[in-house]
Design a protein around this motif. Sequence first.
Motif, PDB file in Angstrom:
ATOM      1  N   TYR A  66       2.786   8.783  -3.562  1.00  0.00           N
ATOM      2  CA  TYR A  66       2.536   7.354  -3.392  1.00  0.00           C
ATOM      3  C   TYR A  66       1.282   6.912  -4.146  1.00  0.00           C
ATOM      4  CZ  TYR A  66       1.290   2.800  -1.847  1.00  0.00           C
ATOM      5  OH  TYR A  66       0.926   1.479  -1.869  1.00  0.00           O
ATOM      6  N   LEU A  67       0.233   7.718  -4.142  1.00  0.00           N
ATOM      7  CA  LEU A  67      -0.976   7.355  -4.886  1.00  0.00           C
ATOM      8  C   LEU A  67      -0.651   7.152  -6.363  1.00  0.00           C
ATOM      9  CD1 LEU A  67      -3.681   9.696  -3.279  1.00  0.00           C
ATOM     10  CD2 LEU A  67      -3.318   7.250  -2.868  1.00  0.00           C
ATOM     11  N   THR A  68       0.217   8.018  -6.896  1.00  0.00           N
ATOM     12  CA  THR A  68       0.653   7.880  -8.287  1.00  0.00           C
ATOM     13  C   THR A  68       1.516   6.630  -8.460  1.00  0.00           C
ATOM     14  OG1 THR A  68       0.638  10.291  -8.512  1.00  0.00           O
ATOM     15  CG2 THR A  68       1.867   9.046 -10.173  1.00  0.00           C
ATOM     16  N   LEU A  69       2.469   6.435  -7.541  1.00  0.00           N
ATOM     17  CA  LEU A  69       3.346   5.262  -7.595  1.00  0.00           C
ATOM     18  C   LEU A  69       2.542   3.970  -7.503  1.00  0.00           C
ATOM     19  CD1 LEU A  69       6.248   4.013  -7.458  1.00  0.00           C
ATOM     20  CD2 LEU A  69       6.013   4.146  -4.972  1.00  0.00           C
ATOM     21  N   HIS A  70       1.531   3.954  -6.649  1.00  0.00           N
ATOM     22  CA  HIS A  70       0.707   2.753  -6.484  1.00  0.00           C
ATOM     23  C   HIS A  70       0.019   2.383  -7.791  1.00  0.00           C
ATOM     24  CE1 HIS A  70      -1.639  -0.260  -4.452  1.00  0.00           C
ATOM     25  NE2 HIS A  70      -2.766   0.309  -4.827  1.00  0.00           N
ATOM     26  N   ARG A  71      -0.550   3.372  -8.466  1.00  0.00           N
ATOM     27  CA  ARG A  71      -1.202   3.111  -9.765  1.00  0.00           C
ATOM     28  C   ARG A  71      -0.175   2.644 -10.794  1.00  0.00           C
ATOM     29  NH1 ARG A  71      -5.844   1.532  -8.824  1.00  0.00           N
ATOM     30  NH2 ARG A  71      -6.808   2.819  -7.243  1.00  0.00           N
ATOM     31  N   PHE A  77       3.234  -4.160 -12.894  1.00  0.00           N
ATOM     32  CA  PHE A  77       3.277  -5.580 -12.536  1.00  0.00           C
ATOM     33  C   PHE A  77       2.022  -6.344 -12.971  1.00  0.00           C
ATOM     34  CE2 PHE A  77       6.286  -3.578  -9.620  1.00  0.00           C
ATOM     35  CZ  PHE A  77       7.399  -4.359  -9.860  1.00  0.00           C
ATOM     36  N   ARG A  78       1.002  -5.622 -13.406  1.00  0.00           N
ATOM     37  CA  ARG A  78      -0.235  -6.199 -13.945  1.00  0.00           C
ATOM     38  C   ARG A  78      -0.935  -7.152 -12.983  1.00  0.00           C
ATOM     39  NH1 ARG A  78      -0.353  -5.463 -19.744  1.00  0.00           N
ATOM     40  NH2 ARG A  78       1.616  -4.556 -20.393  1.00  0.00           N
ATOM     41  N   SER A  79      -0.589  -7.045 -11.720  1.00  0.00           N
ATOM     42  CA  SER A  79      -1.190  -7.919 -10.725  1.00  0.00           C
ATOM     43  C   SER A  79      -1.015  -7.275  -9.357  1.00  0.00           C
ATOM     44  CB  SER A  79      -0.513  -9.286 -10.750  1.00  0.00           C
ATOM     45  OG  SER A  79      -0.742  -9.979  -9.546  1.00  0.00           O
ATOM     46  N   GLN A  80      -2.117  -7.144  -8.641  1.00  0.00           N
ATOM     47  CA  GLN A  80      -2.019  -6.561  -7.304  1.00  0.00           C
ATOM     48  C   GLN A  80      -1.210  -7.465  -6.385  1.00  0.00           C
ATOM     49  OE1 GLN A  80      -5.583  -5.038  -5.572  1.00  0.00           O
ATOM     50  NE2 GLN A  80      -4.595  -4.630  -3.614  1.00  0.00           N
ATOM     51  N   LYS A  81      -1.325  -8.769  -6.581  1.00  0.00           N
ATOM     52  CA  LYS A  81      -0.601  -9.711  -5.730  1.00  0.00           C
ATOM     53  C   LYS A  81       0.911  -9.541  -5.899  1.00  0.00           C
ATOM     54  CE  LYS A  81      -0.859 -14.525  -4.340  1.00  0.00           C
ATOM     55  NZ  LYS A  81      -1.434 -15.834  -4.617  1.00  0.00           N
ATOM     56  N   TRP A  83       2.505  -6.882  -7.110  1.00  0.00           N
ATOM     57  CA  TRP A  83       2.857  -5.545  -6.634  1.00  0.00           C
ATOM     58  C   TRP A  83       2.910  -5.528  -5.103  1.00  0.00           C
ATOM     59  CZ3 TRP A  83       5.370  -1.421  -6.611  1.00  0.00           C
ATOM     60  CH2 TRP A  83       4.947  -0.221  -6.070  1.00  0.00           C
ATOM     61  N   ASN A  84       2.030  -6.273  -4.450  1.00  0.00           N
ATOM     62  CA  ASN A  84       2.066  -6.367  -2.989  1.00  0.00           C
ATOM     63  C   ASN A  84       3.347  -7.053  -2.510  1.00  0.00           C
ATOM     64  OD1 ASN A  84      -0.307  -5.004  -2.548  1.00  0.00           O
ATOM     65  ND2 ASN A  84      -1.545  -6.831  -2.262  1.00  0.00           N
ATOM     66  N   TYR A  85       3.787  -8.105  -3.203  1.00  0.00           N
ATOM     67  CA  TYR A  85       5.046  -8.762  -2.848  1.00  0.00           C
ATOM     68  C   TYR A  85       6.219  -7.784  -2.942  1.00  0.00           C
ATOM     69  CZ  TYR A  85       2.882 -13.409  -2.910  1.00  0.00           C
ATOM     70  OH  TYR A  85       2.106 -14.510  -2.639  1.00  0.00           O
ATOM     71  N   VAL A  86       6.227  -6.999  -4.013  1.00  0.00           N
ATOM     72  CA  VAL A  86       7.291  -5.999  -4.192  1.00  0.00           C
ATOM     73  C   VAL A  86       7.270  -5.001  -3.034  1.00  0.00           C
ATOM     74  CG1 VAL A  86       8.079  -4.087  -5.653  1.00  0.00           C
ATOM     75  CG2 VAL A  86       7.369  -6.250  -6.695  1.00  0.00           C
ATOM     76  N   GLN A  87       6.083  -4.551  -2.647  1.00  0.00           N
ATOM     77  CA  GLN A  87       5.976  -3.591  -1.555  1.00  0.00           C
ATOM     78  C   GLN A  87       6.446  -4.193  -0.221  1.00  0.00           C
ATOM     79  OE1 GLN A  87       2.491  -0.589  -1.917  1.00  0.00           O
ATOM     80  NE2 GLN A  87       1.750  -2.475  -2.822  1.00  0.00           N
ATOM     81  N   VAL A  88       6.125  -5.447   0.023  1.00  0.00           N
ATOM     82  CA  VAL A  88       6.567  -6.113   1.260  1.00  0.00           C
ATOM     83  C   VAL A  88       8.087  -6.210   1.287  1.00  0.00           C
ATOM     84  CG1 VAL A  88       6.589  -8.312   2.512  1.00  0.00           C
ATOM     85  CG2 VAL A  88       4.429  -7.370   1.679  1.00  0.00           C
ATOM     86  N   ILE A  89       8.698  -6.549   0.163  1.00  0.00           N
ATOM     87  CA  ILE A  89      10.167  -6.623   0.077  1.00  0.00           C
ATOM     88  C   ILE A  89      10.772  -5.249   0.359  1.00  0.00           C
ATOM     89  CG2 ILE A  89      12.104  -6.954  -1.527  1.00  0.00           C
ATOM     90  CD1 ILE A  89      10.353  -9.220  -2.798  1.00  0.00           C
ATOM     91  N   LEU A  90      10.169  -4.201  -0.193  1.00  0.00           N
ATOM     92  CA  LEU A  90      10.675  -2.846   0.041  1.00  0.00           C
ATOM     93  C   LEU A  90      10.523  -2.428   1.502  1.00  0.00           C
ATOM     94  CD1 LEU A  90       9.462  -1.074  -3.220  1.00  0.00           C
ATOM     95  CD2 LEU A  90      11.814  -1.632  -2.589  1.00  0.00           C
ATOM     96  N   VAL A  91       9.434  -2.825   2.138  1.00  0.00           N
ATOM     97  CA  VAL A  91       9.249  -2.542   3.570  1.00  0.00           C
ATOM     98  C   VAL A  91      10.376  -3.204   4.367  1.00  0.00           C
ATOM     99  CG1 VAL A  91       7.808  -3.012   5.597  1.00  0.00           C
ATOM    100  CG2 VAL A  91       6.752  -2.147   3.501  1.00  0.00           C
ATOM    101  N   ALA A  92      10.643  -4.477   4.077  1.00  0.00           N
ATOM    102  CA  ALA A  92      11.716  -5.195   4.778  1.00  0.00           C
ATOM    103  C   ALA A  92      13.071  -4.537   4.535  1.00  0.00           C
ATOM    104  CB  ALA A  92      11.748  -6.650   4.313  1.00  0.00           C
ATOM    105  N   PHE A  93      13.308  -4.100   3.302  1.00  0.00           N
ATOM    106  CA  PHE A  93      14.565  -3.447   2.952  1.00  0.00           C
ATOM    107  C   PHE A  93      14.736  -2.134   3.716  1.00  0.00           C
ATOM    108  CE2 PHE A  93      17.086  -0.682   0.115  1.00  0.00           C
ATOM    109  CZ  PHE A  93      18.246  -1.439   0.049  1.00  0.00           C
ATOM    110  N   VAL A  94      13.671  -1.357   3.816  1.00  0.00           N
ATOM    111  CA  VAL A  94      13.730  -0.070   4.524  1.00  0.00           C
ATOM    112  C   VAL A  94      13.959  -0.286   6.015  1.00  0.00           C
ATOM    113  CG1 VAL A  94      12.316   1.912   5.239  1.00  0.00           C
ATOM    114  CG2 VAL A  94      12.472   1.296   2.827  1.00  0.00           C
ATOM    115  N   ILE A  95      13.282  -1.260   6.607  1.00  0.00           N
ATOM    116  CA  ILE A  95      13.502  -1.547   8.028  1.00  0.00           C
ATOM    117  C   ILE A  95      14.958  -1.965   8.261  1.00  0.00           C
ATOM    118  CG2 ILE A  95      12.901  -3.116   9.927  1.00  0.00           C
ATOM    119  CD1 ILE A  95      10.791  -0.968   9.407  1.00  0.00           C
ATOM    120  N   PHE A  96      15.486  -2.807   7.379  1.00  0.00           N
ATOM    121  CA  PHE A  96      16.898  -3.207   7.476  1.00  0.00           C
ATOM    122  C   PHE A  96      17.813  -1.989   7.369  1.00  0.00           C
ATOM    123  CE2 PHE A  96      20.862  -4.185   5.262  1.00  0.00           C
ATOM    124  CZ  PHE A  96      21.444  -5.062   6.161  1.00  0.00           C
ATOM    125  N   ASP A  97      17.549  -1.109   6.406  1.00  0.00           N
ATOM    126  CA  ASP A  97      18.351   0.104   6.227  1.00  0.00           C
ATOM    127  C   ASP A  97      18.314   0.993   7.460  1.00  0.00           C
ATOM    128  OD1 ASP A  97      19.075  -0.693   3.742  1.00  0.00           O
ATOM    129  OD2 ASP A  97      17.953   0.846   2.647  1.00  0.00           O
TER     130      ASP A  97
END
Length: 196
Positions: A66-71, A77-81, A83-97
Amino acid sequence: MNSRKVVYLFFSTLLVGSISGAIVGFILDFHVYTEGSFLNLFFGLLWLLGICAAFSLISQMGFFAYLTLHRFGLALFRSQKLWNYVQVILVAFVIFDLIYFRFVAFAEPGETIFGFMVMPILLLIYGLVIAYLKAKGTNQGAFIPALFFIVVVTTIEWVPALTVNDPKWLWLYFTPLITANTWQVLTLHRLTKQES
């Protein structure tokens, strides 16, 4: 971070994961380990410590992945903001799954989806608490990455037990993963002595 701190993180995570998993495993099969001779108890605990150590090693691989994936995500995405949106979407997707696909795969006739919602929602709540503690200990920018790691990475590491759907193995596998992941998230910034 110097090699001494890396070694400390490795062995302390191994210890935290092994002991927590062994305690839960012992409680789940208390009668199996306590009946018979002392050797039965000794070798049973030794087996639990070993198998839970293996699960905590999986947790450590997931953490460094994950440390590697985060970097990589920040660079892509050239923007932490963003990249954070992408991570939130993935969290929602995993909870749904975790809710829907487990329901489709394992629900008995007449069983509702609500029973399959408990575990993922508890994991999400736990992730929010750990993310809050991480952000409080470092900075607000650490909230989403910590939430993503606790929910998404732990779930990915947990997949072998999820596909079997045996309650004993679900908990025996999950306990060292979640405790080791929590330990790593909340310890890393203390070791590096910098905001992350």
